[in-house]
Design a protein around this motif. Structure first.
Motif, mmCIF file in Angstrom:
data_model
loop_
_atom_site.group_PDB
_atom_site.id
_atom_site.type_symbol
_atom_site.label_atom_id
_atom_site.label_comp_id
_atom_site.label_asym_id
_atom_site.label_seq_id
_atom_site.Cartn_x
_atom_site.Cartn_y
_atom_site.Cartn_z
ATOM 1 N N LEU A 67 -22.849 16.662 46.953
ATOM 2 C CA LEU A 67 -23.106 17.555 48.077
ATOM 3 C C LEU A 67 -24.045 16.910 49.095
ATOM 4 O O LEU A 67 -23.857 17.068 50.305
ATOM 5 N N ALA A 68 -25.038 16.178 48.607
ATOM 6 C CA ALA A 68 -25.958 15.476 49.520
ATOM 7 C C ALA A 68 -25.192 14.462 50.370
ATOM 8 O O ALA A 68 -25.396 14.365 51.583
ATOM 9 N N ALA A 69 -24.298 13.706 49.743
ATOM 10 C CA ALA A 69 -23.507 12.703 50.468
ATOM 11 C C ALA A 69 -22.550 13.364 51.459
ATOM 12 O O ALA A 69 -22.390 12.902 52.592
ATOM 13 N N ALA A 70 -21.922 14.456 51.063
ATOM 14 C CA ALA A 70 -21.001 15.164 51.951
ATOM 15 C C ALA A 70 -21.744 15.735 53.151
ATOM 16 O O ALA A 70 -21.244 15.682 54.283
ATOM 17 N N ASN A 71 -22.942 16.243 52.922
ATOM 18 C CA ASN A 71 -23.734 16.757 54.033
ATOM 19 C C ASN A 71 -24.047 15.650 55.037
ATOM 20 O O ASN A 71 -23.928 15.847 56.247
ATOM 21 N N ARG A 72 -24.439 14.487 54.552
ATOM 22 C CA ARG A 72 -24.738 13.369 55.453
ATOM 23 C C ARG A 72 -23.500 12.985 56.274
ATOM 24 O O ARG A 72 -23.606 12.697 57.463
ATOM 25 N N LYS A 73 -22.347 13.011 55.647
ATOM 26 C CA LYS A 73 -21.108 12.605 56.318
ATOM 27 C C LYS A 73 -20.625 13.656 57.328
ATOM 28 O O LYS A 73 -20.139 13.310 58.402
ATOM 29 N N PHE A 74 -20.768 14.935 57.006
ATOM 30 C CA PHE A 74 -20.169 16.001 57.806
ATOM 31 C C PHE A 74 -21.179 16.902 58.505
ATOM 32 O O PHE A 74 -20.805 17.950 59.028
ATOM 33 N N GLU A 75 -22.448 16.503 58.565
ATOM 34 C CA GLU A 75 -23.475 17.400 59.081
ATOM 35 C C GLU A 75 -23.233 17.857 60.519
ATOM 36 O O GLU A 75 -23.719 18.924 60.904
ATOM 37 N N ASP A 76 -22.490 17.102 61.315
ATOM 38 C CA ASP A 76 -22.203 17.526 62.683
ATOM 39 C C ASP A 76 -21.020 18.487 62.768
ATOM 40 O O ASP A 76 -20.857 19.175 63.773
#
Length: 156
Positions: A67-76
């Motif tokens: 989830l941390a990695a997905a947030n970094r990738k899709f935060e915008d």
């Protein structure tokens, strides 16, 4: 399907290289209840992934780096929101820092959010459209493929 697999590979790669040193930890988590989650989702300007977790939950610990990695990738494109339930607030804050969960988190001592949105146990992940409506729910630990497919659906 091809985009979903590419998203999965990116998310998985982010997991393997992500530092688990932790994000800046807040002093306290704001509380949230059933009506609060609806207000929060209605005010969002984009789709959201709402993850309900507890620091004592082993599957929650397993999926946290993903989830941390997905947030970094899709935060915008996608708002990630964490809801700590039936937990000790200090332990919840330690969990956030340990896994570098650099997105908004709330404290729900009485499980009002899952009671409102539907579902039992932890972890539960809700996928919410830009209109604030839940479009999909995943109970149990989420894997890379499932998360990639759901993010692909949200971001179209």
């Amino acid at each position: 399907m091809r985009r979903a697999l590419a998203v999965g590979a990116i998310v998985l790669a982010g997991c393997s290289t992500a530092s688990l040193s932790g994000a800046e930890t807040p002093d306290a988590l704001p509380t949230i209840d059933g009506s609060g989650i609806h207000s929060l989702l209605a005010a969002a300007d984009r789709p959201a992934v709402v993850n309900v977790w507890a620091s004592w939950c082993l599957p929650c610990r397993s999926e946290a780096p993903l989830l941390a990695a997905a947030n970094r990738k899709f935060e915008d494109e996608v708002a990630f929101i964490g809801i700590a339930v039936q937990d000790d607030e200090d332990r919840a804050l330690e969990f956030i820092a340990e896994f570098g969960l650099d997105f908004d988190h709330y404290f729900d001592r009485n499980r009002a959010v899952p009671a409102e949105l539907g579902g039992i146990g932890v972890p539960i992940t809700y996928f919410v459209g830009a209109d604030g409506m839940v479009v999909n729910t995943h109970s149990g630990i989420i894997d890379e493929r499932t998360l990639a497919l759901m993010l692909d659906e949200l971001t179209g």
